[in-house]
Design an enzyme around this catalytic site. Structure first.
Site, short mmCIF file in Angstrom:
data_model
loop_
_atom_site.label_atom_id
_atom_site.label_comp_id
_atom_site.label_asym_id
_atom_site.label_seq_id
_atom_site.Cartn_x
_atom_site.Cartn_y
_atom_site.Cartn_z
N LYS A 121 41.81 -49.63 9.86
CA LYS A 121 43.26 -49.85 9.99
C LYS A 121 43.95 -48.66 10.64
O LYS A 121 44.73 -48.81 11.58
CB LYS A 121 43.87 -50.11 8.62
CG LYS A 121 45.37 -50.41 8.67
CD LYS A 121 46.10 -49.91 7.44
CE LYS A 121 46.30 -48.40 7.49
NZ LYS A 121 47.14 -47.90 6.38
N ASP A 139 46.84 -54.04 7.53
CA ASP A 139 47.06 -53.40 6.25
C ASP A 139 47.32 -54.47 5.20
O ASP A 139 47.13 -55.66 5.46
CB ASP A 139 48.22 -52.40 6.33
CG ASP A 139 49.57 -53.09 6.52
OD1 ASP A 139 49.60 -54.32 6.73
OD2 ASP A 139 50.59 -52.38 6.45
#
Length: 216
Positions: A121, A139
């Site tokens: 991420k 996320d």
């Protein structure tokens, strides 16, 4: 409604409602954004923005951070989640960037994920926001909202979600779409009490339409 149709509806809405969506983390350089994103794991952007001004005054560059100790770093980030682990990650990150990458934040995925504290991420956030590359960072907000709307049809994990979003969003919109979903999840499609009546995409939302059927 097909998945493709749902994506098209979402793109149409957010292109008008959030044409310039961007990160809410405050930063002035790739180094600062990397620090902020590492700190933001399981922590709000608002909290991170409260502590980073003092942090960057103490450690204005990655070279300054590399010379610090974990105890030094801890004093500036103690109010956020997991300060001990993040202190170690930040110091490891700084040392690697100085020793391996000549003080420069890498601009490619393979190098970024080698850095302590940087996962998939975080790497995709840096690529998208700093280097304007076509990358989709997933996320908790993106994962939850994409599933709830029906973009990813109950995806079991963030990687599967990422692959589906990359497949259906045009490449040039990936970075923007990341922020669309984050901001939508933060302010409208909230985890516990989604504001469906205030939502501009409720008519194409899998969750909302399922709720209507249940009420009938």
């Amino acid at each position: 409604m097909t998945t493709k149709q749902r994506f098209l509806a979402v793109i149409k809405y957010f292109s008008q409602a959030m044409p310039e969506a961007k990160t809410e983390l405050n930063y002035e350089s790739p180094y600062q954004l990397l620090v902020a994103v590492i700190l933001s794991a399981q922590c709000t952007d608002k909290r991170v923005n409260l502590i980073t001004p003092a942090f960057f005054r103490a450690f204005p560059s990655v070279y300054h951070l590399a010379k610090a100790s974990t105890d030094d770093i801890f004093q500036y980030i103690r109010s956020i989640s997991y300060p001990n682990n993040k202190s170690k990650s930040l110091l490891g990150m700084a040392n690697m960037i100085v020793d391996v990458y000549n003080g420069n934040v890498p601009d490619n995925f393979d190098d970024l994920i080698k850095i302590p504290g940087v996962g998939r991420k975080t790497a995709n956030v840096i690529l998208s926001v700093v280097f304007n590359k076509d990358a989709m960072a997933v996320d908790t907000h993106v994962f939850r909202v994409a599933n709830r709307i029906g973009l990813t049809n109950d995806s079991p994990n963030p990687l599967t979600t990422e692959k589906t979003l990359v497949k259906y969003f045009p490449a040039h919109l990936l970075g923007l779409a990341h922020h669309w979903l984050i901001l939508h999840g933060r302010y409208t499609c909230t985890a516990r009490s989604p504001k469906c009546l205030d939502c501009g995409i409720s008519q194409v939302c899998k969750f909302y339409n399922s709720s209507l059927k249940t009420q009938k």
